[in-house]
Scaffold this motif. Sequence first.
Motif, PDB file in Angstrom:
ATOM      1  N   VAL A 211       5.271  -3.492   6.504  1.00  0.00           N
ATOM      2  CA  VAL A 211       4.592  -4.431   5.601  1.00  0.00           C
ATOM      3  C   VAL A 211       3.093  -4.133   5.553  1.00  0.00           C
ATOM      4  CG1 VAL A 211       3.971  -6.849   5.245  1.00  0.00           C
ATOM      5  CG2 VAL A 211       6.312  -6.250   5.903  1.00  0.00           C
ATOM      6  N   GLY A 212       2.492  -3.950   6.716  1.00  0.00           N
ATOM      7  CA  GLY A 212       1.055  -3.699   6.756  1.00  0.00           C
ATOM      8  C   GLY A 212       0.665  -2.406   6.065  1.00  0.00           C
ATOM      9  N   TRP A 213       1.418  -1.339   6.319  1.00  0.00           N
ATOM     10  CA  TRP A 213       1.106  -0.038   5.702  1.00  0.00           C
ATOM     11  C   TRP A 213       1.280  -0.098   4.194  1.00  0.00           C
ATOM     12  CZ3 TRP A 213       0.066   4.688   8.532  1.00  0.00           C
ATOM     13  CH2 TRP A 213      -0.118   5.796   7.711  1.00  0.00           C
ATOM     14  N   LEU A 214       2.420  -0.632   3.735  1.00  0.00           N
ATOM     15  CA  LEU A 214       2.683  -0.677   2.298  1.00  0.00           C
ATOM     16  C   LEU A 214       1.663  -1.540   1.573  1.00  0.00           C
ATOM     17  CD1 LEU A 214       6.580  -0.944   2.144  1.00  0.00           C
ATOM     18  CD2 LEU A 214       5.164   1.041   1.583  1.00  0.00           C
ATOM     19  N   ALA A 215       1.262  -2.650   2.195  1.00  0.00           N
ATOM     20  CA  ALA A 215       0.290  -3.538   1.550  1.00  0.00           C
ATOM     21  C   ALA A 215      -1.043  -2.835   1.356  1.00  0.00           C
ATOM     22  CB  ALA A 215       0.116  -4.805   2.395  1.00  0.00           C
ATOM     23  N   VAL A 216      -1.515  -2.158   2.395  1.00  0.00           N
ATOM     24  CA  VAL A 216      -2.804  -1.473   2.291  1.00  0.00           C
ATOM     25  C   VAL A 216      -2.716  -0.296   1.327  1.00  0.00           C
ATOM     26  CG1 VAL A 216      -4.483  -0.078   3.562  1.00  0.00           C
ATOM     27  CG2 VAL A 216      -3.611  -2.189   4.563  1.00  0.00           C
ATOM     28  N   GLN A 217      -1.620   0.458   1.378  1.00  0.00           N
ATOM     29  CA  GLN A 217      -1.487   1.602   0.476  1.00  0.00           C
ATOM     30  C   GLN A 217      -1.408   1.139  -0.979  1.00  0.00           C
ATOM     31  OE1 GLN A 217       1.041   4.766   1.768  1.00  0.00           O
ATOM     32  NE2 GLN A 217       1.577   5.409  -0.305  1.00  0.00           N
ATOM     33  N   ARG A 218      -0.732   0.033  -1.214  1.00  0.00           N
ATOM     34  CA  ARG A 218      -0.637  -0.495  -2.579  1.00  0.00           C
ATOM     35  C   ARG A 218      -1.997  -0.962  -3.079  1.00  0.00           C
ATOM     36  NH1 ARG A 218       1.631   0.254  -7.061  1.00  0.00           N
ATOM     37  NH2 ARG A 218       3.496   0.706  -5.802  1.00  0.00           N
ATOM     38  N   ILE A 219      -2.751  -1.643  -2.219  1.00  0.00           N
ATOM     39  CA  ILE A 219      -4.058  -2.163  -2.623  1.00  0.00           C
ATOM     40  C   ILE A 219      -5.071  -1.039  -2.817  1.00  0.00           C
ATOM     41  CG2 ILE A 219      -6.031  -3.557  -1.861  1.00  0.00           C
ATOM     42  CD1 ILE A 219      -3.966  -5.348  -0.399  1.00  0.00           C
ATOM     43  N   ARG A 220      -5.085  -0.092  -1.882  1.00  0.00           N
ATOM     44  CA  ARG A 220      -6.115   0.947  -1.893  1.00  0.00           C
ATOM     45  C   ARG A 220      -5.775   2.134  -2.794  1.00  0.00           C
ATOM     46  NH1 ARG A 220     -11.085   0.465   0.596  1.00  0.00           N
ATOM     47  NH2 ARG A 220     -10.943   2.648   1.223  1.00  0.00           N
ATOM     48  N   HIS A 221      -4.481   2.467  -2.890  1.00  0.00           N
ATOM     49  CA  HIS A 221      -4.098   3.694  -3.596  1.00  0.00           C
ATOM     50  C   HIS A 221      -3.072   3.473  -4.699  1.00  0.00           C
ATOM     51  CE1 HIS A 221      -6.254   6.102  -0.574  1.00  0.00           C
ATOM     52  NE2 HIS A 221      -5.762   5.256   0.306  1.00  0.00           N
ATOM     53  N   GLN A 222      -2.682   2.208  -4.920  1.00  0.00           N
ATOM     54  CA  GLN A 222      -1.729   1.865  -5.984  1.00  0.00           C
ATOM     55  C   GLN A 222      -0.462   2.717  -5.936  1.00  0.00           C
ATOM     56  OE1 GLN A 222      -5.277   2.455  -7.027  1.00  0.00           O
ATOM     57  NE2 GLN A 222      -5.341   0.382  -6.198  1.00  0.00           N
ATOM     58  N   SER A 223       0.053   2.910  -4.749  1.00  0.00           N
ATOM     59  CA  SER A 223       1.268   3.717  -4.609  1.00  0.00           C
ATOM     60  C   SER A 223       2.103   3.213  -3.443  1.00  0.00           C
ATOM     61  CB  SER A 223       0.912   5.195  -4.387  1.00  0.00           C
ATOM     62  OG  SER A 223       0.257   5.374  -3.152  1.00  0.00           O
ATOM     63  N   SER A 224       3.386   3.536  -3.502  1.00  0.00           N
ATOM     64  CA  SER A 224       4.318   3.253  -2.410  1.00  0.00           C
ATOM     65  C   SER A 224       5.318   4.404  -2.372  1.00  0.00           C
ATOM     66  CB  SER A 224       5.059   1.936  -2.629  1.00  0.00           C
ATOM     67  OG  SER A 224       4.153   0.859  -2.750  1.00  0.00           O
ATOM     68  N   LEU A 226       8.728   6.355   0.240  1.00  0.00           N
ATOM     69  CA  LEU A 226       9.554   6.330   1.437  1.00  0.00           C
ATOM     70  C   LEU A 226       8.784   6.862   2.640  1.00  0.00           C
ATOM     71  CD1 LEU A 226      13.003   7.555   0.053  1.00  0.00           C
ATOM     72  CD2 LEU A 226      12.381   5.242   0.779  1.00  0.00           C
ATOM     73  N   ALA A 227       7.905   7.829   2.410  1.00  0.00           N
ATOM     74  CA  ALA A 227       7.074   8.343   3.498  1.00  0.00           C
ATOM     75  C   ALA A 227       6.183   7.240   4.061  1.00  0.00           C
ATOM     76  CB  ALA A 227       6.220   9.509   2.996  1.00  0.00           C
ATOM     77  N   ALA A 228       5.700   6.363   3.184  1.00  0.00           N
ATOM     78  CA  ALA A 228       4.873   5.249   3.640  1.00  0.00           C
ATOM     79  C   ALA A 228       5.681   4.272   4.489  1.00  0.00           C
ATOM     80  CB  ALA A 228       4.270   4.524   2.435  1.00  0.00           C
ATOM     81  N   VAL A 229       6.932   4.073   4.128  1.00  0.00           N
ATOM     82  CA  VAL A 229       7.810   3.215   4.924  1.00  0.00           C
ATOM     83  C   VAL A 229       7.979   3.795   6.327  1.00  0.00           C
ATOM     84  CG1 VAL A 229      10.152   2.296   5.156  1.00  0.00           C
ATOM     85  CG2 VAL A 229       9.031   2.293   2.918  1.00  0.00           C
ATOM     86  N   ALA A 230       8.234   5.104   6.404  1.00  0.00           N
ATOM     87  CA  ALA A 230       8.406   5.757   7.697  1.00  0.00           C
ATOM     88  C   ALA A 230       7.121   5.693   8.522  1.00  0.00           C
ATOM     89  CB  ALA A 230       8.832   7.207   7.499  1.00  0.00           C
ATOM     90  N   ALA A 231       5.980   5.890   7.857  1.00  0.00           N
ATOM     91  CA  ALA A 231       4.696   5.844   8.552  1.00  0.00           C
ATOM     92  C   ALA A 231       4.419   4.440   9.082  1.00  0.00           C
ATOM     93  CB  ALA A 231       3.577   6.280   7.610  1.00  0.00           C
ATOM     94  N   GLY A 232       4.704   3.432   8.266  1.00  0.00           N
ATOM     95  CA  GLY A 232       4.496   2.060   8.712  1.00  0.00           C
ATOM     96  C   GLY A 232       5.420   1.692   9.848  1.00  0.00           C
ATOM     97  N   LEU A 233       6.662   2.130   9.774  1.00  0.00           N
ATOM     98  CA  LEU A 233       7.627   1.860  10.836  1.00  0.00           C
ATOM     99  C   LEU A 233       7.150   2.463  12.153  1.00  0.00           C
ATOM    100  CD1 LEU A 233      10.414   0.739  11.630  1.00  0.00           C
ATOM    101  CD2 LEU A 233      11.409   2.913  10.870  1.00  0.00           C
ATOM    102  N   MET A 234       6.681   3.712  12.101  1.00  0.00           N
ATOM    103  CA  MET A 234       6.200   4.349  13.319  1.00  0.00           C
ATOM    104  C   MET A 234       4.960   3.646  13.858  1.00  0.00           C
ATOM    105  SD  MET A 234       5.286   8.363  14.008  1.00  0.00           S
ATOM    106  CE  MET A 234       6.874   8.849  13.343  1.00  0.00           C
ATOM    107  N   SER A 235       4.043   3.264  12.972  1.00  0.00           N
ATOM    108  CA  SER A 235       2.834   2.569  13.404  1.00  0.00           C
ATOM    109  C   SER A 235       3.174   1.260  14.113  1.00  0.00           C
ATOM    110  CB  SER A 235       1.925   2.279  12.203  1.00  0.00           C
ATOM    111  OG  SER A 235       1.504   3.471  11.587  1.00  0.00           O
ATOM    112  N   GLY A 236       4.136   0.513  13.554  1.00  0.00           N
ATOM    113  CA  GLY A 236       4.526  -0.742  14.174  1.00  0.00           C
ATOM    114  C   GLY A 236       5.173  -0.551  15.528  1.00  0.00           C
ATOM    115  N   LEU A 237       6.041   0.453  15.647  1.00  0.00           N
ATOM    116  CA  LEU A 237       6.678   0.733  16.936  1.00  0.00           C
ATOM    117  C   LEU A 237       5.648   1.161  17.975  1.00  0.00           C
ATOM    118  CD1 LEU A 237       9.872   2.629  15.714  1.00  0.00           C
ATOM    119  CD2 LEU A 237       9.838   0.458  16.960  1.00  0.00           C
TER     120      LEU A 237
END
Length: 349
Positions: A211-224, A226-237
Motif C-alpha cells: 500500500v505504501g509503495w503503490l501510493a507514493v509511486q502513484r502520487i509521484r510518478h503516476q504509475s503502478s 506488478l514490480a511495484a507490488v513486489a517491491a512494496g511487499l519486500m519493503s514491508g517484510l
Amino acid sequence: MGQTVHDWPIILLAVGSLGAMAASLAVLYSRLLPAGSWLHSFGISAACAALGAALWFVVIALLIPEAVTGLFVPIGMMGAVAATLASMAMRATDPPTSAVLVFSAAWSLLVFVPVALATFITGVVGVAPVDHAGSLVVNVAGGAAAFGILLVRSEPSDVPATVVPRWVSALAVTLLVGAWLAWLAAAELAFDEAAATAVGNGVLGGAGGVVGWLAVQRIRHQSSSLAAVAAGLMSGLVAVSAGAPLLSPVAAVSTGVIAGGVACLVTLGRIVASGREQWFLPGTHLVAGAVGLVLVGLVANDAGFLFTGQIGFIQDQLVSTVVVSLYSAGVSFLLWTLLARLRRRRTTS
C-alpha cells in the motif's frame, strides 16, 4: 531471539528458510547485473553466500567457541543472505569473479561477523538492539554495502541488464515470501505464540508495504506495476522483521505502510536521478530496514516509547542502525576502491 536451543527441527526450518531467501534474492537481483546468463549469476551468488556463511562458522568456532549456541547455525545462514545482498551493487560494475569473491569474503569478515556477534551475543558499549529476525545484520548492513559502492560508482551503465524469465521471477518472489514468513516463525527457535504473532505481522507488514509503495509511486510518478507490488511487499517484510513478535496488528501494518512509502520515495528518486537500477538495493533493504528498526523502539508492545515514555529502547535502535549503516557503507566503499585500483594496475602493467 532466544540464546540457546536444542530443537533441531526448528533450527533446520530456520536454516532452510534462510537458504531459500538467499537463493530467491540471488535470482531476483540478477536483473540488476550486466547482461549474461541468470544461471551463471546465480552460481556466483551461491559462492558469495557460501563464503558469508563459512566465515562466520570458522571465525566464531575457532576464536569464540562459547558463542556456539543454538543460534550459531542460523546466524551463519544470515551471513549467506547478507553476503548475497552486499555483493550485488559491486557486481553491477562488471568486475572479474575473483574480485567479487574477495569482496564478499572481506565484507563478511569485516562487517557481518562483528555486527552479528555484537547484535546477538555480546552487545557493544551498552547498546543492545532488538533484532528479531536479523534485519540489522542482513538488510541494513547489506543495503548499506550497496549504498557505499553506489556513492563511488554513481554514473549510469550503458551495458544491457541480465534478463530473468518472468516465470522464474514469479517463482522466486513466491518462494521468497514463503521463506521469509517461515523464517519469522523460526527466528525465536521455538514454535509458540510469539512465532504465530510474528508470521501474522509479517503478512500485515508486507501488505502495508504494498500500500505504501503503490501510493507514493502513484502520487509521484503516476504509475503502478506488478514490480511495484513486489517491491512494496519486500519493503514491508524487511520493515517488520526486526520486531515481528513485538508489534500489534495496527503497528505492523503502519510500519509496512511507512517503510514502503519511504523506500519508494528514496528508491525511485535515486533511480530517476542517477539512471542506476541498483538503488533498489539500499532503498528496499537499508531504508526499509532502518525504518522498521527505529519504529520498533517507538511502537513495540509495552516497551516502545509510546508505551513507556522512555527513550532508552528507541535510542539503542537508532544508534545501532546509524552505526551499522555508516560502518558497512564505509568498509564497502574502501574495499571497492581498493579492488578497482588493483584491477587498473593489472590492466596497465
